[in-house]
Write an enzyme that holds these catalytic residues in place. Structure first.
Site, mmCIF file in Angstrom:
data_model
loop_
_atom_site.group_PDB
_atom_site.id
_atom_site.type_symbol
_atom_site.label_atom_id
_atom_site.label_comp_id
_atom_site.label_asym_id
_atom_site.label_seq_id
_atom_site.Cartn_x
_atom_site.Cartn_y
_atom_site.Cartn_z
ATOM 1 C CE LYS A 106 -17.600 -80.595 -43.826
ATOM 2 N NZ LYS A 106 -18.811 -80.701 -44.780
ATOM 3 C CD GLU A 126 -17.656 -78.603 -51.784
ATOM 4 O OE1 GLU A 126 -18.008 -78.979 -50.658
ATOM 5 O OE2 GLU A 126 -17.551 -79.450 -52.774
ATOM 6 C CG ASP A 150 -20.868 -86.056 -46.394
ATOM 7 O OD1 ASP A 150 -19.922 -85.312 -47.035
ATOM 8 O OD2 ASP A 150 -21.873 -85.883 -46.295
ATOM 9 C CB SER A 151 -15.654 -86.625 -49.686
ATOM 10 O OG SER A 151 -14.737 -86.598 -48.579
HETATM 11 O O1 KIV Z 1 -17.028 -84.473 -47.238
HETATM 12 C C1 KIV Z 1 -15.951 -83.848 -47.675
HETATM 13 O O2 KIV Z 1 -14.687 -84.135 -47.678
HETATM 14 C C2 KIV Z 1 -16.289 -82.364 -47.364
HETATM 15 C C3 KIV Z 1 -15.210 -81.454 -47.951
HETATM 16 C C4 KIV Z 1 -15.190 -81.463 -49.336
HETATM 17 C C5 KIV Z 1 -15.257 -80.115 -47.388
HETATM 18 O O3 KIV Z 1 -17.183 -81.856 -47.090
#
Ligand code: KIV
Length: 264
Positions: A112, A181, A45-46
């Protein structure tokens, strides 16, 4: 190419073979990453920040993640593909099942989700319904408003103990993989040794089983605040393919992350 499965990740942990993973959001990059040897990718979700330009991940929807998951799956048919359940898409059991089903139908192999022991029943429920789960502890960006910013987590003894306990409980509930993280390296080492499932770090030192980077950080595209753990692999390489190969090699050899990328 043979598909990568969660059993491979468990074998790598047992063999102490460190592995590099990366975020991917589209078919072209996913194909390039797979061709260079990346075997695990995350539609994170980044993308709310890297692709959509928001200042947090909160505006991202399940439909957004599903759209990018379909694209990445087409580009990288053999990778083990993780997809993020975005903010508030797993607040109730019914909503969690709908959200997870949408991402699995889009091509994810595993979903996730971010959080500690409040997710124990959720992890059990998803696992019983054949949805493999990756946890995410430490700095969980969906909680930015609770944390009051993007801050290293688990620095105090109490919070470190809580994180370790959460990790164990979630593994017990069925979690198959864990992302840690922005936590001190020593805490990440303890968690990695305490769990039998693989642990992937980002800003968590180099004792974890694997590493993940947001692709924009690995390729030096991120502007503004660059996280301490980020490394621009393109800066030392002639092109994107060499940069990705360098990232994989440095993770496998334990060169990246170095002290300067870690929190103590
Ligand atoms: O959303 C994302 O890209 C993540 C990574 C930073 C692990 O959760």
């Amino acid at each position: 190419m043979k598909p990568t499965t969660v059993s491979h990740l468990r074998q790598w942990k047992q063999q102490k073979h460190k592995f590099a993973t990366i975020t991917a959001y589209d078919a072209s990059f996913a194909q390039l990453f797979e061709q260079q040897g990346i075997k695990v990718m995350l539609v994170g979700d980044s993308l709310g920040m890297t692709l959509q330009g928001h200042d947090s991940t909160l505006p991202v929807t399940v439909a957004d993640i599903a759209y990018h998951t379909r694209a990445v799956r087409r580009g990288a048919p053999a990778c083990l593909l993780l997809a993020d359940l975005p903010f508030m898409s797993y607040a109730t059991p019914e909503q969690t099942c709908h959200s997870a089903a949408e991402l699995m139908r889009a091509g994810a192999n595993m979903i996730k989700l971010e959080g500690g022991n409040w997710l124990i029943d959720t992890v059990k429920m998803l696992t019983e319904r054949a949805v493999p789960v990756c946890g995410h502890l430490g700095l969980t960006p969906q909680s930015v408003n609770l944390f009051g910013g993007y801050k290293v987590q688990g620095r105090e003894e109490a919070t470190a103990n809580q994180l370790l306990a959460d990790a164990k409980s979630l593994e017990q509930a069925g979690m198959q993989l864990l992302v840690l993280e922005c936590v001190p390296s020593e805490l990440a080492r303890k968690v990695t040794e305490a769990l039998s499932i693989p642990v992937i770090g980002i800003g968590a030192g180099n004792a974890t089983d694997g590493q993940i980077l947001v692709m924009h950080d690995a390729l030096g595209i991120t502007s503004g605040h660059i996280p301490k753990f980020a490394k621009n692999f393109l800066a030392q390489s002639g092109d994107i393919r060499s940069a990705v190969q360098r990232y994989i090699q440095e993770v496998e050899q334990g060169v990246y992350p170095a002290e300067e990328h870690s929190f103590n």
